[in-house]
Design a protein around this motif. Structure first.
Motif, PDB file in Angstrom:
ATOM      1  N   SER A  34      26.054  11.227  29.904  1.00  0.00           N
ATOM      2  CA  SER A  34      27.098  11.440  30.922  1.00  0.00           C
ATOM      3  C   SER A  34      26.743  10.706  32.215  1.00  0.00           C
ATOM      4  N   GLU A  35      25.468  10.621  32.547  1.00  0.00           N
ATOM      5  CA  GLU A  35      25.067   9.842  33.729  1.00  0.00           C
ATOM      6  C   GLU A  35      25.415   8.378  33.534  1.00  0.00           C
ATOM      7  N   ALA A  36      25.115   7.845  32.344  1.00  0.00           N
ATOM      8  CA  ALA A  36      25.435   6.443  32.057  1.00  0.00           C
ATOM      9  C   ALA A  36      26.939   6.216  32.108  1.00  0.00           C
ATOM     10  N   ALA A  37      27.707   7.135  31.529  1.00  0.00           N
ATOM     11  CA  ALA A  37      29.170   7.005  31.529  1.00  0.00           C
ATOM     12  C   ALA A  37      29.720   7.091  32.949  1.00  0.00           C
ATOM     13  N   THR A  38      29.204   8.030  33.745  1.00  0.00           N
ATOM     14  CA  THR A  38      29.669   8.192  35.122  1.00  0.00           C
ATOM     15  C   THR A  38      29.397   6.923  35.919  1.00  0.00           C
ATOM     16  N   ASN A  39      28.199   6.390  35.801  1.00  0.00           N
ATOM     17  CA  ASN A  39      27.866   5.152  36.518  1.00  0.00           C
ATOM     18  C   ASN A  39      28.739   3.989  36.051  1.00  0.00           C
ATOM     19  N   TYR A  40      29.007   3.923  34.758  1.00  0.00           N
ATOM     20  CA  TYR A  40      29.860   2.849  34.240  1.00  0.00           C
ATOM     21  C   TYR A  40      31.268   2.972  34.812  1.00  0.00           C
ATOM     22  N   LEU A  41      31.818   4.182  34.810  1.00  0.00           N
ATOM     23  CA  LEU A  41      33.169   4.382  35.360  1.00  0.00           C
ATOM     24  C   LEU A  41      33.217   4.018  36.842  1.00  0.00           C
ATOM     25  N   LEU A  42      32.199   4.391  37.582  1.00  0.00           N
ATOM     26  CA  LEU A  42      32.140   4.024  38.999  1.00  0.00           C
ATOM     27  C   LEU A  42      32.132   2.504  39.162  1.00  0.00           C
ATOM     28  N   SER A  43      31.420   1.820  38.282  1.00  0.00           N
ATOM     29  CA  SER A  43      31.352   0.356  38.362  1.00  0.00           C
ATOM     30  C   SER A  43      32.684  -0.293  38.004  1.00  0.00           C
ATOM     31  N   GLN A  44      33.552   0.458  37.322  1.00  0.00           N
ATOM     32  CA  GLN A  44      34.856  -0.062  36.923  1.00  0.00           C
ATOM     33  C   GLN A  44      35.978   0.336  37.886  1.00  0.00           C
ATOM     34  N   GLY A  45      35.597   0.872  39.039  1.00  0.00           N
ATOM     35  CA  GLY A  45      36.583   1.180  40.063  1.00  0.00           C
ATOM     36  C   GLY A  45      37.055   2.626  40.102  1.00  0.00           C
ATOM     37  N   TYR A  46      36.544   3.464  39.230  1.00  0.00           N
ATOM     38  CA  TYR A  46      36.881   4.885  39.287  1.00  0.00           C
ATOM     39  C   TYR A  46      36.117   5.502  40.455  1.00  0.00           C
ATOM     40  N   THR A  47      36.780   6.359  41.206  1.00  0.00           N
ATOM     41  CA  THR A  47      36.126   6.986  42.356  1.00  0.00           C
ATOM     42  C   THR A  47      36.061   8.502  42.236  1.00  0.00           C
ATOM     43  N   ARG A  48      36.878   9.071  41.382  1.00  0.00           N
ATOM     44  CA  ARG A  48      36.944  10.523  41.232  1.00  0.00           C
ATOM     45  C   ARG A  48      36.250  10.949  39.941  1.00  0.00           C
ATOM     46  N   VAL A  49      34.973  10.615  39.848  1.00  0.00           N
ATOM     47  CA  VAL A  49      34.187  10.853  38.647  1.00  0.00           C
ATOM     48  C   VAL A  49      32.994  11.729  39.003  1.00  0.00           C
ATOM     49  N   TYR A  50      32.756  12.772  38.192  1.00  0.00           N
ATOM     50  CA  TYR A  50      31.669  13.717  38.458  1.00  0.00           C
ATOM     51  C   TYR A  50      30.857  13.935  37.192  1.00  0.00           C
ATOM     52  N   ASN A  51      29.559  13.817  37.308  1.00  0.00           N
ATOM     53  CA  ASN A  51      28.640  14.087  36.203  1.00  0.00           C
ATOM     54  C   ASN A  51      28.351  15.586  36.187  1.00  0.00           C
ATOM     55  N   VAL A  52      28.569  16.223  35.030  1.00  0.00           N
ATOM     56  CA  VAL A  52      28.312  17.655  34.906  1.00  0.00           C
ATOM     57  C   VAL A  52      26.851  17.840  34.485  1.00  0.00           C
ATOM     58  N   LEU A  53      26.089  18.492  35.352  1.00  0.00           N
ATOM     59  CA  LEU A  53      24.650  18.655  35.139  1.00  0.00           C
ATOM     60  C   LEU A  53      24.312  19.468  33.896  1.00  0.00           C
ATOM     61  N   GLY A  54      23.306  19.013  33.179  1.00  0.00           N
ATOM     62  CA  GLY A  54      22.795  19.756  32.027  1.00  0.00           C
ATOM     63  C   GLY A  54      23.554  19.564  30.734  1.00  0.00           C
ATOM     64  N   GLY A  55      24.671  18.865  30.787  1.00  0.00           N
ATOM     65  CA  GLY A  55      25.450  18.634  29.585  1.00  0.00           C
ATOM     66  C   GLY A  55      25.936  19.929  28.944  1.00  0.00           C
ATOM     67  N   TYR A  56      26.398  19.829  27.713  1.00  0.00           N
ATOM     68  CA  TYR A  56      26.947  21.006  27.042  1.00  0.00           C
ATOM     69  C   TYR A  56      25.878  22.073  26.792  1.00  0.00           C
ATOM     70  N   LEU A  57      24.624  21.664  26.770  1.00  0.00           N
ATOM     71  CA  LEU A  57      23.544  22.657  26.616  1.00  0.00           C
ATOM     72  C   LEU A  57      23.554  23.677  27.740  1.00  0.00           C
ATOM     73  N   ALA A  58      24.053  23.294  28.914  1.00  0.00           N
ATOM     74  CA  ALA A  58      24.097  24.191  30.064  1.00  0.00           C
ATOM     75  C   ALA A  58      25.442  24.893  30.226  1.00  0.00           C
ATOM     76  N   PHE A  59      26.378  24.656  29.296  1.00  0.00           N
ATOM     77  CA  PHE A  59      27.700  25.263  29.374  1.00  0.00           C
ATOM     78  C   PHE A  59      27.568  26.782  29.361  1.00  0.00           C
ATOM     79  N   PRO A  60      28.234  27.461  30.302  1.00  0.00           N
ATOM     80  CA  PRO A  60      28.104  28.925  30.363  1.00  0.00           C
ATOM     81  C   PRO A  60      28.744  29.600  29.152  1.00  0.00           C
ATOM     82  N   GLN A  61      27.943  30.303  28.390  1.00  0.00           N
ATOM     83  CA  GLN A  61      28.442  31.022  27.211  1.00  0.00           C
ATOM     84  C   GLN A  61      28.958  32.385  27.653  1.00  0.00           C
ATOM     85  N   LYS A  62      30.144  32.737  27.197  1.00  0.00           N
ATOM     86  CA  LYS A  62      30.745  34.000  27.608  1.00  0.00           C
ATOM     87  C   LYS A  62      30.766  34.989  26.491  1.00  0.00           C
TER      88      LYS A  62
END
Length: 146
Positions: free
Chosen positions: A118-146
């Motif tokens: 996701s860090e690589a994808a976020t940086n790539y999108l930023l390099s392609q002119g996207y400005t509203r891009v956010y990297n979600v920390l920890g990936g799906y492993l950190a997704f809150p389980q309910k």
């Protein structure tokens, strides 16, 4: 004598197998980077694009409720682990070819399994002119389980 001969043959096989492993590892290290990583390598210098912003899952889920889009950059088999609500799956290796599917006028919440892709994808999108891009920390492993 037979035992000695068997021992010699077994030793030779072990030696050959170890050498083959070293050669295989050298080949793997010498292989070119995957297409997505090559695309990331061809990005504009970091000084010329906005800095990557990372957020936690709580913030990402809040933003999603307000219209932000989750973009899951994992490969399809990994989706069996689960995924964020209404996430769009665009594997990292396909990102370059599927940019048109991602709107520039909405917040994009990028995640993978653990955070590296996701860090690589976020940086790539930023390099392609996207400005509203956010990297979600920890990936799906950190997704809150309910």
């Amino acid at each position: 004598m037979k035992k000695l001969m068997l021992l010699a043959v077994a030793s030779l096989l072990v030696f050959v197998a170890c050498e083959g492993k070293k050669e295989e590892q050298a080949q793997v290290q010498a292989q070119p980077a995957p297409v997505a990583e090559q695309a990331v390598a061809k990005q504009a210098p970091a000084e010329e694009r906005p800095a990557m912003q990372s957020i936690d899952w709580d913030k990402a889920l809040e933003m999603n409720k307000n219209g932000a889009i989750f973009v899951d950059v994992r490969n399809p088999p990994e989706l069996n682990e689960g995924y964020a609500p209404e996430a769009k799956n665009v594997p990292l290796g396909e990102l370059k070819d599927r940019l048109a599917e991602l709107p520039k006028d909405k917040d994009l919440l990028i995640y993978c399994r653990s955070g590296r892709r996701s860090e690589a994808a976020t940086n790539y999108l930023l390099s392609q002119g996207y400005t509203r891009v956010y990297n979600v920390l920890g990936g799906y492993l950190a997704f809150p389980q309910k």
